[in-house]
Design an enzyme around this catalytic site. Structure first.
Site, PDB file in Angstrom:
ATOM      1  N   LYS A  13       0.912  -1.162  -0.049  1.00 31.38           N
ATOM      2  CA  LYS A  13       0.016   0.107  -0.008  1.00 31.38           C
ATOM      3  C   LYS A  13       0.874   1.336   0.126  1.00 31.38           C
ATOM      4  O   LYS A  13       0.567   2.194  -0.598  1.00 31.38           O
ATOM      5  CB  LYS A  13      -0.840  -0.097   1.178  1.00 31.38           C
ATOM      6  N   ASN A  21      -4.038 -10.522  -1.936  1.00 33.67           N
ATOM      7  CA  ASN A  21      -3.275 -11.731  -2.174  1.00 33.67           C
ATOM      8  C   ASN A  21      -4.621 -12.760  -2.016  1.00 33.67           C
ATOM      9  O   ASN A  21      -5.248 -12.978  -1.219  1.00 33.67           O
ATOM     10  CB  ASN A  21      -2.475 -12.123  -1.143  1.00 33.67           C
ATOM     11  N   GLU A  76      -1.308 -12.367  -6.551  1.00 29.32           N
ATOM     12  CA  GLU A  76      -1.650 -10.960  -5.911  1.00 29.32           C
ATOM     13  C   GLU A  76      -2.066 -10.297  -7.113  1.00 29.32           C
ATOM     14  O   GLU A  76      -1.699 -10.218  -8.238  1.00 29.32           O
ATOM     15  CB  GLU A  76      -0.113 -10.456  -5.688  1.00 29.32           C
ATOM     16  N   ARG A 101       4.473 -10.418 -19.164  1.00 31.66           N
ATOM     17  CA  ARG A 101       5.994 -10.421 -19.015  1.00 31.66           C
ATOM     18  C   ARG A 101       6.480 -11.672 -17.775  1.00 31.66           C
ATOM     19  O   ARG A 101       5.529 -11.796 -16.960  1.00 31.66           O
ATOM     20  CB  ARG A 101       6.778  -9.379 -18.551  1.00 31.66           C
TER      21      ARG A 101
END
Ligand code: ADP
Ligand code: RBF
Ligand code: MG
Length: 138
Positions: A13, A21, A76, A101
């Site tokens: 944050k 998560n 995540e 990626r």
């Protein structure tokens, strides 16, 4: 679809990139066919009337090689919107529509955050594609 669990409390944050998560045990089947890396898609909180609509997101599936916190795979999701609150324990739904990626080891947190900002920009543009949007709705 999986419950939002607690992460490493590294201060995502504070980095400006909170990541919900998702419980990896619940996603074992999906993870079996996914390579590690950064994806983009749409996320929603199905049980929350105000946030049940799809919103753009980026998702990192990986073991965070930039940090020495163990090599368990985490999932995540950073949603590209301001929820104004935490939603630990709630279910989040994510539709992944593209791969950006592979996960990489960065030389420190600043370099990683810099790259994440680029990822977010690329995802934001790609997700304007109405074809992607339809896939989430489907
Ligand atoms: P943790 O290490 O516990 O995952 P973070 O600093 O990554 O902590 O913060 C993630 C939490 O922030 C999420 O679990 C969720 O409850 C909340 N949150 C608020 N806004 C967002 C957002 N836009 N995207 C993802 N998570 C968010
Ligand atoms: N961690 C890495 O070590 N390498 C990466 O290439 C990497 N890419 C990420 C891309 C995105 C879009 C997000 C949201 C996270 C990424 N992470 C990466 C995970 C990051 O290390 C993690 O969110 C924080 O350490 C908090 O757990
Ligand atoms: Mg997190």
């Amino acid at each position: 679809r999986a419950p939002v669990v607690y992460g490493f409390g590294r201060g995502s944050k504070k980095m400006g990139v909170p990541t919900a998560n998702l419980d990896p045990d619940v996603l074992e089947e999906e993870l079996g066919s996914m390579r590690k890396g950064v994806y983009f898609g749409y996320a929603r909180l199905p049980a929350d009337e105000k946030h049940a609509a799809w919103t753009k997101c980026v998702v990192n599936v990986g073991s965070r090689p930039t940090f020495a916190d163990g090599d368990g795979v985490t999932v995540e999701t950073h949603a590209l919107r301001d929820y104004g609150r935490d939603f630990y324990g709630e279910d989040m739904e994510v539709v992944v529509v593209g791969y950006l990626r592979p996960e990489m080891k960065f030389d420190g947190m600043a370099a990683l955050v810099n790259r994440i900002m680029t990822d977010i920009g690329l995802a934001r543009n790609a997700l304007d594609d109405p074809g992607h949007r339809r896939r989430a709705d489907d």
